[in-house]
Design a protein around this motif. Structure first.
Motif, PDB file in Angstrom:
ATOM      1  N   ILE A  34      -7.287 -12.019   1.796  1.00 16.95           N
ATOM      2  CA  ILE A  34      -7.403 -10.636   1.135  1.00 16.95           C
ATOM      3  C   ILE A  34      -8.914 -10.212   1.847  1.00 16.95           C
ATOM      4  CG2 ILE A  34      -7.199  -9.290  -0.287  1.00 16.95           C
ATOM      5  CD1 ILE A  34      -4.846 -10.595  -0.002  1.00 16.95           C
ATOM      6  N   PRO A  35      -8.344  -8.527   2.541  1.00 22.34           N
ATOM      7  CA  PRO A  35      -9.982  -8.271   2.437  1.00 22.34           C
ATOM      8  C   PRO A  35     -10.156  -7.156   1.981  1.00 22.34           C
ATOM      9  CG  PRO A  35      -8.057  -7.573   4.396  1.00 22.34           C
ATOM     10  CD  PRO A  35      -7.328  -8.589   3.546  1.00 22.34           C
ATOM     11  N   PRO A  36     -12.001  -7.114   1.761  1.00 22.74           N
ATOM     12  CA  PRO A  36     -11.861  -6.233   0.458  1.00 22.74           C
ATOM     13  C   PRO A  36     -10.758  -4.775   0.692  1.00 22.74           C
ATOM     14  CG  PRO A  36     -14.062  -6.329   1.842  1.00 22.74           C
ATOM     15  CD  PRO A  36     -12.828  -7.644   2.442  1.00 22.74           C
ATOM     16  N   LEU A  37     -10.535  -4.315  -0.259  1.00 23.48           N
ATOM     17  CA  LEU A  37     -10.160  -2.644  -0.311  1.00 23.48           C
ATOM     18  C   LEU A  37     -10.628  -1.334   0.961  1.00 23.48           C
ATOM     19  CD1 LEU A  37      -9.034  -0.893  -3.490  1.00 23.48           C
ATOM     20  CD2 LEU A  37      -7.691  -2.121  -1.983  1.00 23.48           C
ATOM     21  N   PRO A  38      -9.611  -1.135   1.688  1.00 21.85           N
ATOM     22  CA  PRO A  38     -10.296  -0.472   2.940  1.00 21.85           C
ATOM     23  C   PRO A  38     -11.485   0.821   2.333  1.00 21.85           C
ATOM     24  CG  PRO A  38      -8.154  -0.669   3.023  1.00 21.85           C
ATOM     25  CD  PRO A  38      -8.328  -1.006   1.883  1.00 21.85           C
ATOM     26  N   GLU A  39     -12.138   0.907   3.407  1.00 21.95           N
ATOM     27  CA  GLU A  39     -13.013   2.737   2.687  1.00 21.95           C
ATOM     28  C   GLU A  39     -12.145   3.764   2.245  1.00 21.95           C
ATOM     29  OE1 GLU A  39     -16.656   3.972   2.846  1.00 21.95           O
ATOM     30  OE2 GLU A  39     -16.086   1.829   2.665  1.00 21.95           O
ATOM     31  N   GLY A  40     -12.372   4.334   1.259  1.00 16.75           N
ATOM     32  CA  GLY A  40     -11.645   5.465   1.006  1.00 16.75           C
ATOM     33  C   GLY A  40     -10.108   4.850   0.601  1.00 16.75           C
ATOM     34  N   ILE A  41     -10.135   4.219  -0.026  1.00 20.08           N
ATOM     35  CA  ILE A  41      -8.645   3.644  -0.528  1.00 20.08           C
ATOM     36  C   ILE A  41      -8.914   3.637  -1.883  1.00 20.08           C
ATOM     37  CG2 ILE A  41      -6.626   1.889  -1.200  1.00 20.08           C
ATOM     38  CD1 ILE A  41      -6.047   2.301   1.903  1.00 20.08           C
ATOM     39  N   ASP A  42      -8.295   3.800  -3.222  1.00 14.92           N
ATOM     40  CA  ASP A  42      -8.529   3.997  -4.258  1.00 14.92           C
ATOM     41  C   ASP A  42      -7.387   3.158  -4.735  1.00 14.92           C
ATOM     42  OD1 ASP A  42      -8.359   4.859  -6.831  1.00 14.92           O
ATOM     43  OD2 ASP A  42      -9.929   5.972  -6.522  1.00 14.92           O
ATOM     44  N   ARG A  43      -7.772   2.412  -5.716  1.00 12.74           N
ATOM     45  CA  ARG A  43      -6.637   1.705  -6.504  1.00 12.74           C
ATOM     46  C   ARG A  43      -5.910   2.430  -7.513  1.00 12.74           C
ATOM     47  NH1 ARG A  43      -8.186  -2.959 -10.875  1.00 12.74           N
ATOM     48  NH2 ARG A  43      -8.860  -4.381  -9.481  1.00 12.74           N
ATOM     49  N   ALA A  44      -6.002   3.668  -7.514  1.00 18.22           N
ATOM     50  CA  ALA A  44      -4.937   4.649  -8.496  1.00 18.22           C
ATOM     51  C   ALA A  44      -4.235   5.024  -7.072  1.00 18.22           C
ATOM     52  CB  ALA A  44      -5.687   6.336  -8.177  1.00 18.22           C
ATOM     53  N   GLU A  45      -4.504   4.804  -5.441  1.00 20.25           N
ATOM     54  CA  GLU A  45      -3.168   4.676  -4.781  1.00 20.25           C
ATOM     55  C   GLU A  45      -2.364   3.800  -4.412  1.00 20.25           C
ATOM     56  OE1 GLU A  45      -4.974   6.638  -0.946  1.00 20.25           O
ATOM     57  OE2 GLU A  45      -7.052   7.050  -2.106  1.00 20.25           O
ATOM     58  N   LEU A  46      -2.867   2.618  -5.598  1.00 26.49           N
ATOM     59  CA  LEU A  46      -1.739   1.766  -4.958  1.00 26.49           C
ATOM     60  C   LEU A  46      -1.231   1.590  -6.234  1.00 26.49           C
ATOM     61  CD1 LEU A  46      -4.903  -1.038  -4.195  1.00 26.49           C
ATOM     62  CD2 LEU A  46      -3.236   0.959  -2.689  1.00 26.49           C
ATOM     63  N   GLU A  47      -0.161   0.085  -6.149  1.00 26.99           N
ATOM     64  CA  GLU A  47       1.078  -0.070  -7.429  1.00 26.99           C
ATOM     65  C   GLU A  47       0.627  -0.786  -7.978  1.00 26.99           C
ATOM     66  OE1 GLU A  47       6.030  -0.724  -8.134  1.00 26.99           O
ATOM     67  OE2 GLU A  47       5.281  -0.414  -5.553  1.00 26.99           O
ATOM     68  N   LEU A  58      -0.818  -3.657  -5.551  1.00 28.38           N
ATOM     69  CA  LEU A  58      -0.083  -2.946  -4.378  1.00 28.38           C
ATOM     70  C   LEU A  58      -0.418  -1.872  -3.071  1.00 28.38           C
ATOM     71  CD1 LEU A  58       3.145  -3.331  -3.135  1.00 28.38           C
ATOM     72  CD2 LEU A  58       2.404  -5.552  -4.219  1.00 28.38           C
ATOM     73  N   ARG A  59      -0.148  -2.158  -1.732  1.00 24.41           N
ATOM     74  CA  ARG A  59       0.533  -0.327  -1.095  1.00 24.41           C
ATOM     75  C   ARG A  59       1.290  -1.738  -0.126  1.00 24.41           C
ATOM     76  NH1 ARG A  59      -2.840   4.874  -0.378  1.00 24.41           N
ATOM     77  NH2 ARG A  59      -3.002   3.875   1.702  1.00 24.41           N
ATOM     78  N   ALA A  60       1.970  -0.546   0.778  1.00 22.92           N
ATOM     79  CA  ALA A  60       2.502  -1.333   1.711  1.00 22.92           C
ATOM     80  C   ALA A  60       2.655   0.349   2.239  1.00 22.92           C
ATOM     81  CB  ALA A  60       4.233  -1.900   2.067  1.00 22.92           C
ATOM     82  N   GLU A  61       2.868   0.472   3.629  1.00 25.74           N
ATOM     83  CA  GLU A  61       2.307   1.871   4.446  1.00 25.74           C
ATOM     84  C   GLU A  61       3.239   1.308   5.598  1.00 25.74           C
ATOM     85  OE1 GLU A  61      -1.444   4.074   5.412  1.00 25.74           O
ATOM     86  OE2 GLU A  61      -1.678   3.838   3.047  1.00 25.74           O
TER      87      GLU A  61
END
Length: 141
Positions: A34-47, A58-61
């Protein structure tokens, strides 16, 4: 009907064929994927996945070319849950939305993990996959 991505199918077969006593070791190797959270992605944007015993997000795009990008956020002190995510991150890399939806819901049972780890943990892994698939379904419908 699409099939699950070949990379994921390979991982499933490796686990299914492995002797019980090495399954856990193999599983934990995936916790480093598992890579660290990408730049600019906030945990609040994940489910959040409440079925997991630890804080797991997590988030699937679905991209314009219909490939799916997965983002996972899971603490290092939860190696089993990280490993579930690692298997999905590696197995679904570059997969299409259809391939992600073709992943069997009982993926972790097929890998023989139900014998190696607690049912509660397997349930957490199953919930991660279910939420990922639901997010993909919502984006392509």
């Amino acid at each position: 009907m699409s099939e699950m991505p070949s990379k994921l199918a390979e991982i499933v077969d490796e686990f299914a064929a492995a002797p019980r006593d090495v399954v856990l070791e193999m599983l934990l190797e995936f916790s480093d994927v598992i890579p660290p959270l990408p730049e600019g992605i906030d945990r609040a944007e994940l489910e959040q996945v409440p079925e997991c015993q630890t804080a797991f997000f997590l988030r699937a795009e679905v991209n314009p070319d219909r490939t799916v990008t997965t983002v996972f956020d899971c603490p290092p002190e939860a190696p089993t849950t990280r490993a579930f995510a690692g298997i999905l991150a590696e197995g679904l890399a570059g997969a299409s939305a259809e391939q992600v939806l073709a992943v069997p819901d009982d993926l972790y049972q097929r890998m023989g993990l139900a014998q190696a780890i607690s049912p509660l943990r397997v349930r957490g892994g199953t919930a991660i996959l279910a939420r990922l698939k639901r997010q993909v379904r919502e984006q392509i419908s």
